[in-house]
Design an enzyme around this catalytic site. Structure first.
Site, PDB file in Angstrom:
ATOM      1  N   GLU A 264       0.804  -1.236   0.000  1.00  0.00           N
ATOM      2  CA  GLU A 264       0.000   0.000   0.000  1.00  0.00           C
ATOM      3  C   GLU A 264       0.836   1.285   0.000  1.00  0.00           C
ATOM      4  OE1 GLU A 264      -2.697  -0.344   3.300  1.00  0.00           O
ATOM      5  OE2 GLU A 264      -3.710  -2.083   2.458  1.00  0.00           O
TER       6      GLU A 264
ATOM      7  N   GLU B 196      -5.904 -10.866  -1.009  1.00  0.00           N
ATOM      8  CA  GLU B 196      -6.644 -10.681   0.248  1.00  0.00           C
ATOM      9  C   GLU B 196      -8.150 -10.698  -0.009  1.00  0.00           C
ATOM     10  OE1 GLU B 196      -5.221  -7.320   2.519  1.00  0.00           O
ATOM     11  OE2 GLU B 196      -3.137  -7.716   1.989  1.00  0.00           O
TER      12      GLU B 196
HETATM   13  C1  XIL Z   1      -5.588  -6.467   8.728  1.00  0.00           C
HETATM   14  C2  XIL Z   1      -5.744  -7.695   9.611  1.00  0.00           C
HETATM   15  O1  XIL Z   1      -6.648  -8.562   8.996  1.00  0.00           O
HETATM   16  C3  XIL Z   1      -6.227  -7.319  10.984  1.00  0.00           C
HETATM   17  O2  XIL Z   1      -6.175  -8.444  11.852  1.00  0.00           O
HETATM   18  C4  XIL Z   1      -5.392  -6.185  11.563  1.00  0.00           C
HETATM   19  O3  XIL Z   1      -5.938  -5.760  12.787  1.00  0.00           O
HETATM   20  C5  XIL Z   1      -5.319  -5.019  10.604  1.00  0.00           C
HETATM   21  O4  XIL Z   1      -4.815  -5.465   9.361  1.00  0.00           O
HETATM   22  N1  XIL Z   1      -4.792  -4.775   3.969  1.00  0.00           N
HETATM   23  C6  XIL Z   1      -3.690  -5.500   4.359  1.00  0.00           C
HETATM   24  C7  XIL Z   1      -3.753  -6.361   5.553  1.00  0.00           C
HETATM   25  O5  XIL Z   1      -2.683  -5.514   3.631  1.00  0.00           O
HETATM   26  O6  XIL Z   1      -2.527  -6.477   6.212  1.00  0.00           O
HETATM   27  C8  XIL Z   1      -4.816  -5.881   6.520  1.00  0.00           C
HETATM   28  O7  XIL Z   1      -4.928  -6.857   7.541  1.00  0.00           O
HETATM   29  C9  XIL Z   1      -6.134  -5.680   5.806  1.00  0.00           C
HETATM   30  C10 XIL Z   1      -6.002  -4.642   4.727  1.00  0.00           C
END
Ligand code: XIL
Length: 398
Positions: free
Chosen positions: A185, A310
Protein backbone atom coordinates in the site's frame (compact mmCIF):
# COMPACT_ATOMS: atom_id res chain seq x y z
CA UNK A 1 -15.22 -44.37 -2.11
CA UNK A 2 -16.74 -45.75 1.08
CA UNK A 3 -14.21 -44.06 3.34
CA UNK A 4 -14.52 -40.70 1.62
CA UNK A 5 -18.29 -40.97 1.65
CA UNK A 6 -18.24 -41.52 5.38
CA UNK A 7 -16.05 -38.45 5.77
CA UNK A 8 -18.47 -36.42 3.70
CA UNK A 9 -21.44 -37.57 5.77
CA UNK A 10 -19.64 -36.47 8.90
CA UNK A 11 -19.03 -33.04 7.40
CA UNK A 12 -22.63 -32.68 6.29
CA UNK A 13 -23.82 -33.78 9.70
CA UNK A 14 -21.60 -31.25 11.39
CA UNK A 15 -22.45 -28.37 9.07
CA UNK A 16 -26.16 -28.80 8.55
CA UNK A 17 -26.80 -29.99 12.08
CA UNK A 18 -25.18 -26.88 13.51
CA UNK A 19 -26.45 -24.38 10.98
CA UNK A 20 -30.03 -25.53 11.41
CA UNK A 21 -30.05 -23.92 14.82
CA UNK A 22 -29.31 -20.59 13.21
CA UNK A 23 -32.46 -20.18 11.18
CA UNK A 24 -35.36 -21.74 9.34
CA UNK A 25 -33.82 -21.52 5.90
CA UNK A 26 -31.58 -24.54 6.56
CA UNK A 27 -34.38 -26.78 7.81
CA UNK A 28 -35.09 -28.49 4.52
CA UNK A 29 -31.53 -29.88 4.31
CA UNK A 30 -31.02 -30.51 7.96
CA UNK A 31 -29.47 -33.63 9.31
CA UNK A 32 -30.97 -32.25 12.51
CA UNK A 33 -34.25 -33.26 10.86
CA UNK A 34 -33.15 -36.88 11.25
CA UNK A 35 -34.28 -36.57 14.85
CA UNK A 36 -37.86 -36.38 13.61
CA UNK A 37 -37.64 -39.73 11.80
CA UNK A 38 -37.94 -43.09 13.51
CA UNK A 39 -34.73 -45.00 14.19
CA UNK A 40 -35.60 -47.55 11.49
CA UNK A 41 -36.18 -44.88 8.85
CA UNK A 42 -32.91 -43.27 9.78
CA UNK A 43 -31.00 -46.54 9.38
CA UNK A 44 -32.64 -47.20 6.01
CA UNK A 45 -31.82 -43.70 4.89
CA UNK A 46 -28.17 -44.05 5.86
CA UNK A 47 -27.85 -47.40 4.08
CA UNK A 48 -29.36 -45.90 0.92
CA UNK A 49 -26.97 -42.96 1.12
CA UNK A 50 -23.95 -45.25 1.53
CA UNK A 51 -24.97 -47.35 -1.45
CA UNK A 52 -25.57 -44.39 -3.76
CA UNK A 53 -22.97 -43.32 -6.29
CA UNK A 54 -22.00 -40.04 -4.67
CA UNK A 55 -19.01 -38.29 -6.25
CA UNK A 56 -15.93 -38.21 -4.06
CA UNK A 57 -15.89 -35.09 -1.95
CA UNK A 58 -13.63 -32.52 -3.43
CA UNK A 59 -11.82 -29.63 -1.83
CA UNK A 60 -10.44 -26.36 -3.08
CA UNK A 61 -6.90 -27.68 -3.02
CA UNK A 62 -7.88 -30.87 -4.85
CA UNK A 63 -9.70 -28.76 -7.44
CA UNK A 64 -6.60 -26.59 -7.84
CA UNK A 65 -4.15 -29.45 -8.18
CA UNK A 66 -4.35 -30.28 -11.90
CA UNK A 67 -3.71 -26.68 -12.95
CA UNK A 68 -1.10 -26.00 -10.26
CA UNK A 69 -2.99 -22.91 -9.11
CA UNK A 70 -2.47 -21.71 -5.59
CA UNK A 71 -5.42 -21.28 -3.25
CA UNK A 72 -4.54 -19.62 0.02
CA UNK A 73 -5.89 -18.05 3.17
CA UNK A 74 -4.62 -15.50 5.67
CA UNK A 75 -4.17 -17.16 9.02
CA UNK A 76 -3.91 -16.26 12.70
CA UNK A 77 -1.75 -18.50 14.93
CA UNK A 78 -4.03 -18.26 17.99
CA UNK A 79 -6.73 -20.14 16.11
CA UNK A 80 -4.62 -23.14 15.10
CA UNK A 81 -5.44 -24.87 18.39
CA UNK A 82 -9.12 -24.94 17.37
CA UNK A 83 -9.56 -28.31 15.65
CA UNK A 84 -12.18 -27.20 13.10
CA UNK A 85 -10.01 -24.24 12.12
CA UNK A 86 -6.86 -26.31 11.63
CA UNK A 87 -8.66 -29.16 9.86
CA UNK A 88 -10.49 -26.91 7.41
CA UNK A 89 -7.35 -24.92 6.66
CA UNK A 90 -5.21 -27.98 5.92
CA UNK A 91 -7.95 -29.75 3.99
CA UNK A 92 -8.92 -26.88 1.69
CA UNK A 93 -5.86 -24.71 1.05
CA UNK A 94 -2.44 -25.31 -0.48
CA UNK A 95 -1.03 -21.96 0.68
CA UNK A 96 -1.22 -19.76 3.75
CA UNK A 97 -0.12 -16.28 4.70
CA UNK A 98 0.28 -14.91 8.22
CA UNK A 99 -2.46 -12.28 8.60
CA UNK A 100 -0.57 -10.18 11.17
CA UNK A 101 2.29 -12.32 12.50
CA UNK A 102 4.93 -10.94 10.11
CA UNK A 103 4.12 -7.29 10.65
CA UNK A 104 6.58 -5.04 12.46
CA UNK A 105 4.21 -4.66 15.41
CA UNK A 106 4.43 -8.39 16.12
CA UNK A 107 7.98 -9.14 14.95
CA UNK A 108 9.81 -6.22 16.51
CA UNK A 109 9.34 -5.79 20.28
CA UNK A 110 12.30 -3.37 20.35
CA UNK A 111 14.89 -1.95 17.94
CA UNK A 112 17.33 -4.79 18.53
CA UNK A 113 15.14 -7.90 18.66
CA UNK A 114 13.07 -10.10 16.42
CA UNK A 115 10.27 -12.28 17.79
CA UNK A 116 9.55 -14.93 15.19
CA UNK A 117 7.52 -17.17 17.53
CA UNK A 118 4.04 -16.47 16.09
CA UNK A 119 5.06 -16.59 12.45
CA UNK A 120 7.15 -19.73 13.05
CA UNK A 121 4.04 -21.55 14.30
CA UNK A 122 2.26 -20.79 11.03
CA UNK A 123 5.27 -21.75 8.95
CA UNK A 124 5.57 -25.08 10.81
CA UNK A 125 1.88 -25.76 10.22
CA UNK A 126 2.21 -25.00 6.52
CA UNK A 127 5.25 -27.23 6.11
CA UNK A 128 3.54 -30.10 7.95
CA UNK A 129 0.57 -29.86 5.61
CA UNK A 130 2.47 -29.34 2.40
CA UNK A 131 1.30 -25.77 1.94
CA UNK A 132 3.23 -22.88 0.40
CA UNK A 133 3.85 -19.79 2.49
CA UNK A 134 3.41 -16.18 1.36
CA UNK A 135 5.11 -13.56 3.52
CA UNK A 136 3.20 -10.36 4.38
CA UNK A 137 4.64 -7.75 4.69
CA UNK A 138 8.09 -6.18 5.01
CA UNK A 139 7.33 -2.51 4.41
CA UNK A 140 4.01 -0.96 5.40
CA UNK A 141 3.02 2.29 7.10
CA UNK A 142 0.55 0.57 9.47
CA UNK A 143 0.87 -1.80 12.45
CA UNK A 144 4.25 -0.40 13.39
CA UNK A 145 5.51 -0.69 16.99
CA UNK A 146 5.32 2.49 19.08
CA UNK A 147 9.09 2.61 19.56
CA UNK A 148 9.37 3.03 15.79
CA UNK A 149 6.49 5.37 14.97
CA UNK A 150 7.19 7.75 17.85
CA UNK A 151 10.96 7.30 17.90
CA UNK A 152 11.95 10.41 15.91
CA UNK A 153 14.55 8.51 13.96
CA UNK A 154 16.51 10.30 11.29
CA UNK A 155 16.11 9.19 7.67
CA UNK A 156 19.57 7.60 7.79
CA UNK A 157 18.62 5.62 10.91
CA UNK A 158 15.34 4.53 9.34
CA UNK A 159 17.15 3.39 6.24
CA UNK A 160 19.48 1.28 8.40
CA UNK A 161 16.57 -0.13 10.41
CA UNK A 162 14.68 -1.07 7.26
CA UNK A 163 17.66 -2.71 5.60
CA UNK A 164 18.38 -4.80 8.70
CA UNK A 165 14.71 -5.72 9.08
CA UNK A 166 14.23 -6.84 5.49
CA UNK A 167 17.47 -8.80 5.35
CA UNK A 168 16.98 -10.50 8.73
CA UNK A 169 13.35 -11.50 8.18
CA UNK A 170 13.83 -12.71 4.60
CA UNK A 171 16.96 -14.66 5.59
CA UNK A 172 15.14 -16.27 8.56
CA UNK A 173 12.53 -17.70 6.17
CA UNK A 174 14.83 -18.36 3.24
CA UNK A 175 13.73 -21.51 1.45
CA UNK A 176 10.42 -21.53 3.35
CA UNK A 177 8.56 -18.39 2.30
CA UNK A 178 8.32 -18.67 -1.48
CA UNK A 179 6.85 -15.19 -2.08
CA UNK A 180 7.01 -11.92 -0.18
CA UNK A 181 4.82 -8.83 -0.21
CA UNK A 182 7.88 -6.63 0.02
CA UNK A 183 5.89 -3.40 -0.05
CA UNK A 184 2.27 -2.92 0.94
CA UNK A 185 0.00 0.00 0.00
CA UNK A 186 2.60 2.59 -0.98
CA UNK A 187 0.14 4.67 -3.01
CA UNK A 188 -2.45 6.99 -1.54
CA UNK A 189 -6.21 6.92 -1.83
CA UNK A 190 -8.94 9.55 -1.52
CA UNK A 191 -8.13 12.97 -2.94
CA UNK A 192 -4.47 12.01 -3.42
CA UNK A 193 -5.28 8.74 -5.11
CA UNK A 194 -2.43 7.48 -7.26
CA UNK A 195 0.16 9.71 -5.55
CA UNK A 196 3.03 8.04 -3.67
CA UNK A 197 1.98 7.90 0.00
CA UNK A 198 4.09 9.96 2.36
CA UNK A 199 5.11 7.74 5.22
CA UNK A 200 7.89 7.07 7.66
CA UNK A 201 9.50 4.90 5.01
CA UNK A 202 9.12 7.23 2.03
CA UNK A 203 11.32 9.71 3.92
CA UNK A 204 14.33 7.50 3.45
CA UNK A 205 14.23 7.95 -0.32
CA UNK A 206 16.28 11.13 -0.02
CA UNK A 207 19.02 9.32 1.88
CA UNK A 208 19.10 6.55 -0.71
CA UNK A 209 19.38 9.06 -3.54
CA UNK A 210 22.52 10.46 -1.97
CA UNK A 211 24.27 7.13 -1.62
CA UNK A 212 26.88 6.65 -4.28
CA UNK A 213 25.72 3.19 -5.34
CA UNK A 214 22.08 4.14 -5.97
CA UNK A 215 20.74 2.60 -9.17
CA UNK A 216 18.82 4.50 -11.86
CA UNK A 217 15.34 3.42 -10.72
CA UNK A 218 16.05 4.43 -7.16
CA UNK A 219 16.76 8.02 -8.21
CA UNK A 220 13.03 8.59 -8.77
CA UNK A 221 12.51 10.91 -5.81
CA UNK A 222 9.58 9.34 -3.96
CA UNK A 223 9.93 5.74 -5.08
CA UNK A 224 13.58 5.10 -4.25
CA UNK A 225 12.82 3.28 -0.99
CA UNK A 226 10.49 0.90 -2.84
CA UNK A 227 13.07 -0.18 -5.41
CA UNK A 228 15.75 -0.44 -2.73
CA UNK A 229 13.54 -2.64 -0.54
CA UNK A 230 13.20 -5.09 -3.42
CA UNK A 231 16.97 -5.15 -3.83
CA UNK A 232 17.56 -5.82 -0.13
CA UNK A 233 14.99 -8.64 -0.13
CA UNK A 234 16.52 -10.15 -3.25
CA UNK A 235 19.98 -10.12 -1.66
CA UNK A 236 18.65 -12.03 1.35
CA UNK A 237 16.86 -14.70 -0.72
CA UNK A 238 17.51 -14.65 -4.47
CA UNK A 239 14.99 -17.47 -5.00
CA UNK A 240 11.99 -15.83 -3.33
CA UNK A 241 9.37 -14.21 -5.55
CA UNK A 242 9.00 -10.55 -4.68
CA UNK A 243 5.64 -8.77 -4.90
CA UNK A 244 4.30 -5.26 -4.69
CA UNK A 245 0.90 -5.52 -2.89
CA UNK A 246 -1.85 -2.91 -3.10
CA UNK A 247 -5.41 -2.09 -2.00
CA UNK A 248 -8.07 -0.57 -4.26
CA UNK A 249 -5.95 -1.11 -7.35
CA UNK A 250 -7.95 -4.12 -8.51
CA UNK A 251 -9.64 -2.33 -11.40
CA UNK A 252 -8.26 0.11 -13.96
CA UNK A 253 -8.12 3.36 -11.98
CA UNK A 254 -5.67 6.16 -11.17
CA UNK A 255 -4.01 4.09 -8.43
CA UNK A 256 -3.44 1.01 -10.59
CA UNK A 257 -2.28 3.30 -13.43
CA UNK A 258 0.38 4.82 -11.16
CA UNK A 259 1.51 1.39 -9.99
CA UNK A 260 1.64 0.17 -13.57
CA UNK A 261 3.90 3.09 -14.52
CA UNK A 262 6.16 2.41 -11.54
CA UNK A 263 6.45 -1.32 -12.21
CA UNK A 264 7.11 -0.71 -15.89
CA UNK A 265 10.01 1.50 -14.88
CA UNK A 266 11.21 -1.10 -12.35
CA UNK A 267 11.23 -3.79 -15.04
CA UNK A 268 13.21 -1.52 -17.39
CA UNK A 269 15.78 -0.89 -14.67
CA UNK A 270 16.09 -4.50 -13.54
CA UNK A 271 14.66 -3.98 -10.08
CA UNK A 272 14.11 -7.56 -8.85
CA UNK A 273 10.31 -7.70 -8.82
CA UNK A 274 8.29 -10.76 -9.80
CA UNK A 275 4.69 -9.86 -9.23
CA UNK A 276 1.86 -7.67 -8.08
CA UNK A 277 -0.60 -8.56 -5.37
CA UNK A 278 -4.09 -7.20 -5.92
CA UNK A 279 -5.81 -7.30 -2.55
CA UNK A 280 -9.38 -7.68 -3.86
CA UNK A 281 -11.32 -6.57 -0.79
CA UNK A 282 -14.71 -6.24 -2.49
CA UNK A 283 -17.17 -4.14 -0.52
CA UNK A 284 -20.03 -3.71 -2.98
CA UNK A 285 -21.92 -6.21 -5.06
CA UNK A 286 -21.04 -4.62 -8.40
CA UNK A 287 -17.32 -4.91 -9.04
CA UNK A 288 -16.37 -4.21 -12.64
CA UNK A 289 -15.15 -7.65 -13.70
CA UNK A 290 -14.06 -6.53 -17.19
CA UNK A 291 -11.94 -3.82 -15.64
CA UNK A 292 -10.39 -6.27 -13.15
CA UNK A 293 -9.62 -8.64 -16.02
CA UNK A 294 -8.05 -5.87 -18.13
CA UNK A 295 -5.95 -4.80 -15.14
CA UNK A 296 -4.70 -8.35 -14.58
CA UNK A 297 -3.95 -8.58 -18.30
CA UNK A 298 -1.77 -5.47 -18.39
CA UNK A 299 0.32 -6.53 -15.38
CA UNK A 300 0.87 -10.04 -16.73
CA UNK A 301 1.84 -8.50 -20.08
CA UNK A 302 4.67 -6.73 -18.23
CA UNK A 303 6.01 -10.18 -17.36
CA UNK A 304 4.75 -10.02 -13.77
CA UNK A 305 2.79 -12.68 -11.93
CA UNK A 306 -0.50 -11.59 -10.42
CA UNK A 307 -1.71 -12.94 -7.08
CA UNK A 308 -5.12 -12.01 -5.73
CA UNK A 309 -3.91 -11.69 -2.19
CA UNK A 310 -6.64 -10.68 0.25
CA UNK A 311 -9.98 -11.47 -1.32
CA UNK A 312 -13.19 -11.10 0.60
CA UNK A 313 -16.64 -9.93 -0.46
CA UNK A 314 -18.28 -8.21 2.47
CA UNK A 315 -22.07 -8.13 2.76
CA UNK A 316 -24.51 -6.13 4.88
CA UNK A 317 -25.35 -8.20 7.95
CA UNK A 318 -28.00 -8.13 10.65
CA UNK A 319 -27.20 -7.91 14.35
CA UNK A 320 -26.46 -11.61 14.51
CA UNK A 321 -23.98 -11.29 11.67
CA UNK A 322 -26.18 -12.98 9.05
CA UNK A 323 -26.47 -11.90 5.42
CA UNK A 324 -29.53 -12.48 3.21
CA UNK A 325 -29.68 -15.56 0.94
CA UNK A 326 -29.89 -13.24 -2.08
CA UNK A 327 -26.67 -11.47 -1.10
CA UNK A 328 -24.94 -14.81 -0.45
CA UNK A 329 -25.89 -15.86 -3.98
CA UNK A 330 -24.54 -12.60 -5.46
CA UNK A 331 -21.39 -13.06 -3.42
CA UNK A 332 -20.91 -16.53 -4.88
CA UNK A 333 -21.22 -15.12 -8.37
CA UNK A 334 -18.59 -12.47 -7.63
CA UNK A 335 -16.14 -15.07 -6.32
CA UNK A 336 -16.80 -17.17 -9.43
CA UNK A 337 -16.35 -14.30 -11.88
CA UNK A 338 -13.21 -12.90 -10.27
CA UNK A 339 -11.67 -16.37 -10.11
CA UNK A 340 -12.51 -16.90 -13.77
CA UNK A 341 -10.96 -13.52 -14.64
CA UNK A 342 -7.76 -14.57 -12.86
CA UNK A 343 -7.63 -18.00 -14.46
CA UNK A 344 -8.10 -16.59 -17.96
CA UNK A 345 -4.61 -15.01 -17.72
CA UNK A 346 -1.69 -17.41 -17.45
CA UNK A 347 0.29 -15.08 -15.24
CA UNK A 348 -2.46 -14.97 -12.60
CA UNK A 349 -1.32 -17.84 -10.43
CA UNK A 350 -2.88 -17.54 -6.99
CA UNK A 351 -6.09 -16.63 -5.22
CA UNK A 352 -6.02 -16.06 -1.52
CA UNK A 353 -8.85 -15.08 0.81
CA UNK A 354 -8.35 -12.87 3.87
CA UNK A 355 -9.22 -15.51 6.44
CA UNK A 356 -11.52 -18.34 5.45
CA UNK A 357 -14.28 -18.54 8.04
CA UNK A 358 -16.75 -15.78 8.90
CA UNK A 359 -15.97 -16.63 12.53
CA UNK A 360 -12.68 -14.76 12.17
CA UNK A 361 -12.52 -11.90 9.72
CA UNK A 362 -11.17 -8.38 9.92
CA UNK A 363 -14.33 -7.07 8.19
CA UNK A 364 -16.41 -7.06 11.39
CA UNK A 365 -14.30 -4.62 13.37
CA UNK A 366 -13.25 -2.74 10.22
CA UNK A 367 -16.92 -1.97 9.35
CA UNK A 368 -18.09 -1.47 12.93
CA UNK A 369 -20.03 -4.72 12.53
CA UNK A 370 -22.33 -3.43 9.80
CA UNK A 371 -20.75 -5.78 7.29
CA UNK A 372 -19.42 -9.29 7.38
CA UNK A 373 -20.10 -12.78 6.03
CA UNK A 374 -17.32 -12.07 3.54
CA UNK A 375 -15.57 -15.42 3.30
CA UNK A 376 -16.03 -18.95 1.93
CA UNK A 377 -17.05 -20.73 5.15
CA UNK A 378 -19.65 -19.59 7.65
CA UNK A 379 -19.01 -19.24 11.36
CA UNK A 380 -19.47 -22.99 11.82
CA UNK A 381 -16.98 -23.88 9.09
CA UNK A 382 -19.75 -24.90 6.71
CA UNK A 383 -19.09 -24.14 3.05
CA UNK A 384 -21.18 -21.26 1.68
CA UNK A 385 -22.43 -20.84 -1.89
CA UNK A 386 -19.25 -18.84 -2.53
CA UNK A 387 -17.18 -21.90 -1.64
CA UNK A 388 -18.97 -24.07 -4.16
CA UNK A 389 -18.68 -21.36 -6.84
CA UNK A 390 -14.95 -21.00 -6.29
CA UNK A 391 -14.37 -24.75 -6.18
CA UNK A 392 -16.18 -25.18 -9.49
CA UNK A 393 -14.29 -22.27 -11.06
CA UNK A 394 -11.02 -23.81 -9.91
CA UNK A 395 -11.83 -27.23 -11.31
CA UNK A 396 -12.67 -25.68 -14.68
CA UNK A 397 -9.57 -23.49 -14.77
CA UNK A 398 -7.14 -23.97 -17.65
C1 XIL B 1 -5.59 -6.47 8.73
C2 XIL B 1 -5.74 -7.69 9.61
O1 XIL B 1 -6.65 -8.56 9.00
C3 XIL B 1 -6.23 -7.32 10.98
O2 XIL B 1 -6.17 -8.44 11.85
C4 XIL B 1 -5.39 -6.19 11.56
O3 XIL B 1 -5.94 -5.76 12.79
C5 XIL B 1 -5.32 -5.02 10.60
O4 XIL B 1 -4.82 -5.47 9.36
N1 XIL B 1 -4.79 -4.77 3.97
C6 XIL B 1 -3.69 -5.50 4.36
C7 XIL B 1 -3.75 -6.36 5.55
O5 XIL B 1 -2.68 -5.51 3.63
O6 XIL B 1 -2.53 -6.48 6.21
C8 XIL B 1 -4.82 -5.88 6.52
O7 XIL B 1 -4.93 -6.86 7.54
C9 XIL B 1 -6.13 -5.68 5.81
C10 XIL B 1 -6.00 -4.64 4.73
Amino acid sequence: MRRSLRRSLTNRELCFGVSQRRGPRHKGFSWGGVERFSAATTVLFLIAALAAEVPAPSTLRAAAQPSGLLIGAAVRPAQLSEPAYATTLAREFNMLEPEDALKWEVLRPDPQSFDFSQADQLVDFALRHNMKIRGHTLVWHRQLPAWLSTGNFSSAQLSQLLETHIKTVVAHYRGKVFAWDVINEAFDEGPRTGQPRETLWSNISTVLEQTSNSQPATRDSKLAYIAQSFRWAHEADPDALLFYNEAEADELNPKSDAIYAMLQKFKRNSVPIDGIGLQMHISNLHPNIDSISANIARFTALGLQVHLTEMDVSLPVDRSGNATPADLASQAEIYRQIAAACFSHHGCTAIQTWGFTDRYSWIGSHSKHTKGAALLFDRNYCPKPAYEALRQAMSQAR
